[in-house]
Design a protein around this motif. Structure first.
Motif, mmCIF file in Angstrom:
data_model
loop_
_atom_site.group_PDB
_atom_site.id
_atom_site.type_symbol
_atom_site.label_atom_id
_atom_site.label_comp_id
_atom_site.label_asym_id
_atom_site.label_seq_id
_atom_site.Cartn_x
_atom_site.Cartn_y
_atom_site.Cartn_z
ATOM 1 N N MET A 1 0.842 -1.189 0.000
ATOM 2 C CA MET A 1 0.000 0.000 0.000
ATOM 3 C C MET A 1 0.878 1.238 0.000
ATOM 4 O O MET A 1 1.953 1.232 0.591
ATOM 5 N N GLU A 2 0.407 2.283 -0.642
ATOM 6 C CA GLU A 2 1.118 3.555 -0.576
ATOM 7 C C GLU A 2 0.495 4.396 0.534
ATOM 8 O O GLU A 2 -0.725 4.548 0.612
ATOM 9 N N ARG A 22 -3.276 6.137 4.580
ATOM 10 C CA ARG A 22 -3.319 5.739 3.171
ATOM 11 C C ARG A 22 -3.301 6.964 2.281
ATOM 12 O O ARG A 22 -4.008 7.949 2.526
ATOM 13 N N ALA A 23 -2.498 6.890 1.222
ATOM 14 C CA ALA A 23 -2.360 8.028 0.316
ATOM 15 C C ALA A 23 -3.671 8.334 -0.393
ATOM 16 O O ALA A 23 -3.951 9.495 -0.721
ATOM 17 N N ASP A 24 -4.515 7.296 -0.622
ATOM 18 C CA ASP A 24 -5.785 7.525 -1.315
ATOM 19 C C ASP A 24 -6.924 7.872 -0.367
ATOM 20 O O ASP A 24 -8.078 8.009 -0.782
ATOM 21 N N GLY A 25 -6.605 8.012 0.920
ATOM 22 C CA GLY A 25 -7.611 8.393 1.903
ATOM 23 C C GLY A 25 -8.465 7.249 2.398
ATOM 24 O O GLY A 25 -9.331 7.450 3.251
ATOM 25 N N GLY A 26 -8.273 6.051 1.884
ATOM 26 C CA GLY A 26 -9.088 4.906 2.279
ATOM 27 C C GLY A 26 -8.690 4.339 3.625
ATOM 28 O O GLY A 26 -7.686 4.741 4.219
ATOM 29 N N PRO A 27 -9.467 3.376 4.120
ATOM 30 C CA PRO A 27 -9.138 2.759 5.416
ATOM 31 C C PRO A 27 -7.956 1.814 5.300
ATOM 32 O O PRO A 27 -7.717 1.233 4.231
ATOM 33 N N HIS A 60 -5.324 5.166 10.858
ATOM 34 C CA HIS A 60 -3.883 5.383 10.717
ATOM 35 C C HIS A 60 -3.100 4.284 11.428
ATOM 36 O O HIS A 60 -3.641 3.554 12.243
ATOM 37 N N TYR A 61 -1.822 4.195 11.088
ATOM 38 C CA TYR A 61 -0.858 3.362 11.802
ATOM 39 C C TYR A 61 0.155 4.301 12.444
ATOM 40 O O TYR A 61 0.440 5.378 11.916
ATOM 41 N N ARG A 62 0.725 3.861 13.565
ATOM 42 C CA ARG A 62 1.809 4.625 14.190
ATOM 43 C C ARG A 62 2.973 3.684 14.463
ATOM 44 O O ARG A 62 2.776 2.572 14.957
#
Length: 315
Positions: A1-2, A22-27, A60-62
């Motif tokens: 994933m980008e 996610r760069a595309d704004g998705g989950p 998001h991920y951290r």
């Protein structure tokens, strides 16, 4: 994933924390506590980082990255080149360090090993499960995510231990691990020396092996001066490839046009795992358990070798 670096902050001296979206704004794919992702860094290296946010957070991920001055360049790339707005590629989460149901859970973190432990604490707290967290580091300045831990709903269950503190603050493994029981599970992550000390102490105190869970961030140092050459044979094709002293199986296969996906190259992540069809591997990884080593069903060609003159392997 980008993904895009949506935020960056200093979590402690030498530790940077990155928020990825996610760069595309998705989950993003969901994950359970203890999971990690592969991160393709700007310098081309691929490294594994534990997810340290609450698994309930889907947007998001951290991750937290310790700057390793003597490392191979992965952490230097992250600290120097991952800025807000940067784009990079990551894998979906994988988990080799998952929580199992227990009446009580003991979480022990050393240094940057706190990252998967943080996620575990969040998950256990949401489930109203019984647990305590002991966090060991050199000094308060080098202790990551302190404000987050002090503000957490489970702050009363967190205990800090500092090497440069007074005797009461220092970590006493025997005291913390004294109450071994079939209903308590231990999870430990951190530098190898810290982990070895905790694991050996737990075993000496009678902890059941099945109740001790751990994840190493780096491979063990190995004296390779006495290494001998051997052969690997590909089960499907019958092709035989010699492996010279000082050469890994991955390197030998690559020299014969057989590319094996690798990431950590230290026997930690499991990316390159192969099946053993015949022969006896010399296991040098930190990925498999002692029981899995004894079974000899699989091995890590990035660092492990062979005790037998020929090792028949399969992808």
């Amino acid at each position: 994933m980008e993904v895009t670096v949506a935020g960056r902050e200093t979590a402690a001296e030498g530790v940077a924390s990155f928020e990825l979206r996610r760069a595309d704004g998705g989950p993003l794919p969901g994950f359970d506590a203890g999971a990690h992702i592969d991160v393709e860094l700007p310098n081309g290296m691929v490294r594994q980082y534990s997810l340290c946010n609450d698994p309930a957070e889907r947007g998001h991920y951290r991750i937290g990255v310790l700057l390793e001055a003597a490392g191979r360049g992965g952490s230097r790339s992250a600290h120097a080149q991952l800025l807000p707005g940067s784009r990079l590629r990551i894998s979906a989460p994988r988990n080799h360090f998952a929580l199992v149901p227990a009446r009580h859970t003991l979480l022990l973190a050393g240094g940057i090993g706190v990252t998967p432990i943080l996620s575990m604490a969040e998950q256990l707290a949401r489930a109203d499960a019984s647990f305590e967290l002991h966090y060991c580091s050199r000094s308060p300045a080098r202790t990551a995510f302190v404000p987050r831990l002090r503000a957490a709903a489970f702050a009363a269950q967190v205990h800090f231990h500092f090497d440069d503190g007074d005797a009461a603050q220092r970590f006493d493994a025997r005291a913390v691990l004294a109450q071994a029981g079939d209903t308590t599970h231990l999870y430990v992550c951190g530098p190898k020396g810290f982990m070895d000390h905790v694991i050996l102490t737990a075993r000496a105190l009678g902890w059941s092996e099945g109740n001790i869970h751990y994840e190493y961030f780096a491979g063990a140092a190995v004296d390779s001066s006495a290494d001998r050459g051997f052969e690997v044979q590909i089960a499907g094709s019958g092709q035989v490839v010699p492996v010279a002293p000082g050469q890994s199986v991955v390197q030998a296969l690559a020299a014969h046009g057989i590319d094996v996906p690798v990431s950590c190259e230290q026997g930690v992540c499991g990316t390159c795992v192969m099946r053993v069809v015949q022969g006896e591997p010399e296991h040098r990884d930190m990925y498999f358990s002692a029981a899995e080593h004894a079974a000899n069903h699989c091995f890590t060609p990035c660092c492990s070798r062979s005790k037998s003159a020929r090792l028949v392997i399969d992808f």
